[in-house]
Design a protein around this motif. Structure first.
Motif, PDB file in Angstrom:
ATOM      1  N   GLU A 105       0.738  -1.215  -0.034  1.00 40.14           N
ATOM      2  CA  GLU A 105      -0.057  -0.058   0.029  1.00 40.14           C
ATOM      3  C   GLU A 105       0.955   1.512  -0.049  1.00 40.14           C
ATOM      4  O   GLU A 105       1.983   1.249   0.668  1.00 40.14           O
ATOM      5  CB  GLU A 105      -0.925  -0.163   1.200  1.00 40.14           C
ATOM      6  CG  GLU A 105      -0.406   0.421   2.505  1.00 40.14           C
ATOM      7  CD  GLU A 105      -1.297   0.366   3.612  1.00 40.14           C
ATOM      8  OE1 GLU A 105      -1.484   1.798   4.207  1.00 40.14           O
ATOM      9  OE2 GLU A 105      -1.883  -0.414   4.261  1.00 40.14           O
ATOM     10  N   GLN A 111      -0.010   8.591   7.970  1.00 31.20           N
ATOM     11  CA  GLN A 111       0.329   7.453   8.773  1.00 31.20           C
ATOM     12  C   GLN A 111       1.821   7.512   9.215  1.00 31.20           C
ATOM     13  O   GLN A 111       2.363   6.745   9.740  1.00 31.20           O
ATOM     14  CB  GLN A 111       0.315   6.371   7.627  1.00 31.20           C
ATOM     15  CG  GLN A 111      -1.119   6.153   7.107  1.00 31.20           C
ATOM     16  CD  GLN A 111      -1.032   5.233   5.891  1.00 31.20           C
ATOM     17  OE1 GLN A 111      -0.769   6.062   4.907  1.00 31.20           O
ATOM     18  NE2 GLN A 111      -1.687   4.319   5.762  1.00 31.20           N
ATOM     19  N   GLU A 114       3.012   5.783  12.565  1.00 25.80           N
ATOM     20  CA  GLU A 114       3.032   4.442  12.485  1.00 25.80           C
ATOM     21  C   GLU A 114       4.545   4.010  12.000  1.00 25.80           C
ATOM     22  O   GLU A 114       5.186   3.216  12.111  1.00 25.80           O
ATOM     23  CB  GLU A 114       2.230   3.612  11.418  1.00 25.80           C
ATOM     24  CG  GLU A 114       0.676   3.636  12.019  1.00 25.80           C
ATOM     25  CD  GLU A 114      -0.106   2.945  11.068  1.00 25.80           C
ATOM     26  OE1 GLU A 114      -0.635   1.662  10.964  1.00 25.80           O
ATOM     27  OE2 GLU A 114      -0.834   3.531  10.073  1.00 25.80           O
ATOM     28  N   ARG A 141       1.353  -4.333   5.374  1.00 29.45           N
ATOM     29  CA  ARG A 141       0.741  -4.613   6.796  1.00 29.45           C
ATOM     30  C   ARG A 141       0.401  -6.183   7.072  1.00 29.45           C
ATOM     31  O   ARG A 141       0.068  -7.032   6.040  1.00 29.45           O
ATOM     32  CB  ARG A 141      -0.654  -3.683   6.834  1.00 29.45           C
ATOM     33  CG  ARG A 141      -0.596  -2.385   6.809  1.00 29.45           C
ATOM     34  CD  ARG A 141      -1.768  -1.642   6.832  1.00 29.45           C
ATOM     35  NE  ARG A 141      -1.560  -0.207   6.842  1.00 29.45           N
ATOM     36  CZ  ARG A 141      -1.130   0.560   8.081  1.00 29.45           C
ATOM     37  NH1 ARG A 141      -1.170  -0.240   9.064  1.00 29.45           N
ATOM     38  NH2 ARG A 141      -1.013   1.516   7.822  1.00 29.45           N
ATOM     39  N   GLU A 142       0.243  -6.493   8.360  1.00 34.65           N
ATOM     40  CA  GLU A 142      -0.117  -8.010   8.631  1.00 34.65           C
ATOM     41  C   GLU A 142      -1.096  -7.468   9.703  1.00 34.65           C
ATOM     42  O   GLU A 142      -0.687  -6.797  10.779  1.00 34.65           O
ATOM     43  CB  GLU A 142       0.889  -8.831   9.082  1.00 34.65           C
ATOM     44  CG  GLU A 142       2.096  -9.232   8.363  1.00 34.65           C
ATOM     45  CD  GLU A 142       1.334 -10.326   7.336  1.00 34.65           C
ATOM     46  OE1 GLU A 142       0.157 -10.689   7.695  1.00 34.65           O
ATOM     47  OE2 GLU A 142       1.929 -10.819   6.347  1.00 34.65           O
ATOM     48  N   SER A 143      -2.482  -8.123   9.650  1.00 36.58           N
ATOM     49  CA  SER A 143      -3.347  -7.916  10.687  1.00 36.58           C
ATOM     50  C   SER A 143      -3.633  -6.410  11.081  1.00 36.58           C
ATOM     51  O   SER A 143      -3.793  -5.971  12.286  1.00 36.58           O
ATOM     52  CB  SER A 143      -3.282  -8.658  11.887  1.00 36.58           C
ATOM     53  OG  SER A 143      -3.020 -10.086  11.297  1.00 36.58           O
ATOM     54  N   GLY A 144      -3.460  -5.605  10.129  1.00 37.08           N
ATOM     55  CA  GLY A 144      -3.456  -4.017  10.101  1.00 37.08           C
ATOM     56  C   GLY A 144      -2.383  -3.422  10.569  1.00 37.08           C
ATOM     57  O   GLY A 144      -2.396  -2.135  10.616  1.00 37.08           O
ATOM     58  N   GLN A 145      -1.395  -3.914  10.935  1.00 36.72           N
ATOM     59  CA  GLN A 145      -0.022  -3.568  11.313  1.00 36.72           C
ATOM     60  C   GLN A 145       0.758  -3.144  10.443  1.00 36.72           C
ATOM     61  O   GLN A 145       0.852  -4.092   9.797  1.00 36.72           O
ATOM     62  CB  GLN A 145       0.449  -4.178  12.708  1.00 36.72           C
ATOM     63  CG  GLN A 145       1.786  -3.644  13.112  1.00 36.72           C
ATOM     64  CD  GLN A 145       2.534  -4.727  14.236  1.00 36.72           C
ATOM     65  OE1 GLN A 145       1.896  -5.784  14.508  1.00 36.72           O
ATOM     66  NE2 GLN A 145       3.311  -4.277  14.747  1.00 36.72           N
ATOM     67  N   LEU A 146       1.450  -2.059  10.374  1.00 35.98           N
ATOM     68  CA  LEU A 146       2.485  -1.798   9.409  1.00 35.98           C
ATOM     69  C   LEU A 146       3.853  -2.462   9.880  1.00 35.98           C
ATOM     70  O   LEU A 146       4.145  -2.197  11.084  1.00 35.98           O
ATOM     71  CB  LEU A 146       2.753  -0.264   9.467  1.00 35.98           C
ATOM     72  CG  LEU A 146       3.847   0.265   8.421  1.00 35.98           C
ATOM     73  CD1 LEU A 146       3.247  -0.215   7.038  1.00 35.98           C
ATOM     74  CD2 LEU A 146       4.004   1.840   8.726  1.00 35.98           C
TER      75      LEU A 146
END
Length: 229
Positions: A105, A111, A114, A141-146
């Motif tokens: 993304e 952002q 983050e 991202r993984e599970s919404g985390q950068l």
């Protein structure tokens, strides 16, 4: 190509601030710097006393700046080198950009908290609140985390530096950095520009990864952290 690289990449900050990144430049025809919340880089047009006098006026007493140059700067009396880092300057010379194997993304300044948190965890190099304004930054991202990112920093005419390549320690070994760098290679070459990057000379593992992606070491660049007074 090599002659053009010789002109712009041996003094990449001056080259960027005098052309593509001119809108960020503070200073005059002898010395320039980025705003301190964008990058701590500065540069002089040449190694003359007049240029360093201009840089001294620009920085002020006791303010540090990083000067990336092909050789150690020839500093006049009154200047102090606080630290120096030797980095391999690697230029992409592949014929076909490598594949992008993950979903990415595009990140923006909204952002930045983050991004700063990931930088603080991984220490890829200097990165400040306005650094994302310098170019495109991409993330995974993984599970919404950068958990991984990379972006564009210096923009000498005809070239784009890939920088801030970092991956959360718990997500390394998945090829995220390679996908991010590959995507930036595609973006840069799509503009008709040449990608390049800097990596510390002792970071042999990273150098090997970049070589597999099509980068070749052009020369060693010395990044000197200096101050006046």
């Amino acid at each position: 190509m090599e002659q053009n690289q010789l002109i712009v990449l041996d003094n990449p900050v001056w080259s960027a601030l005098s052309t593509t990144h001119g809108s960020f430049a503070e200073g005059d025809e002898l010395a320039k710097r980025y705003p301190v919340d964008v990058a701590r880089f500065a540069a002089t047009r040449d190694q003359s006393t007049e240029s360093y006098d201009s840089l001294a006026r620009l920085l002020g007493l006791g303010v540090t700046a990083a000067l990336p140059l092909a050789t150690m700067p020839d500093l006049p009396a009154g200047w102090t080198v606080i630290r120096k880092v030797d980095s391999a300057q690697m230029v992409w010379n592949g014929s076909v950009p490598p594949p992008v194997k993950h979903s990415l993304e595009e990140l923006d300044i909204s952002q930045v908290d983050e991004m700063l948190a990931l930088v603080e965890l991984t220490k890829p190099g200097p990165f400040f609140r306005r650094t994302p304004e310098l170019g495109t930054y991409l993330g995974i991202r993984e599970s919404g985390q950068l958990v991984a990112m990379a972006g564009e920093r210096l923009r000498p005419l005809g070239h784009t530096e890939i920088s801030a390549v970092c991956t959360h320690p718990e997500y390394r070994g998945r090829g995220y950095a390679s996908s991010l760098v590959s995507a930036l290679i595609r973006k840069t070459t799509g503009r008709g520009e040449t990608p390049f990057l800097h990596v510390r000379t002792e970071n042999v593992a990273a150098i090997r990864v970049y070589e597999k992606l099509g980068f070749k070491t052009r020369r060693v660049i010395t990044i000197a952290l200096v101050k006046r007074g």
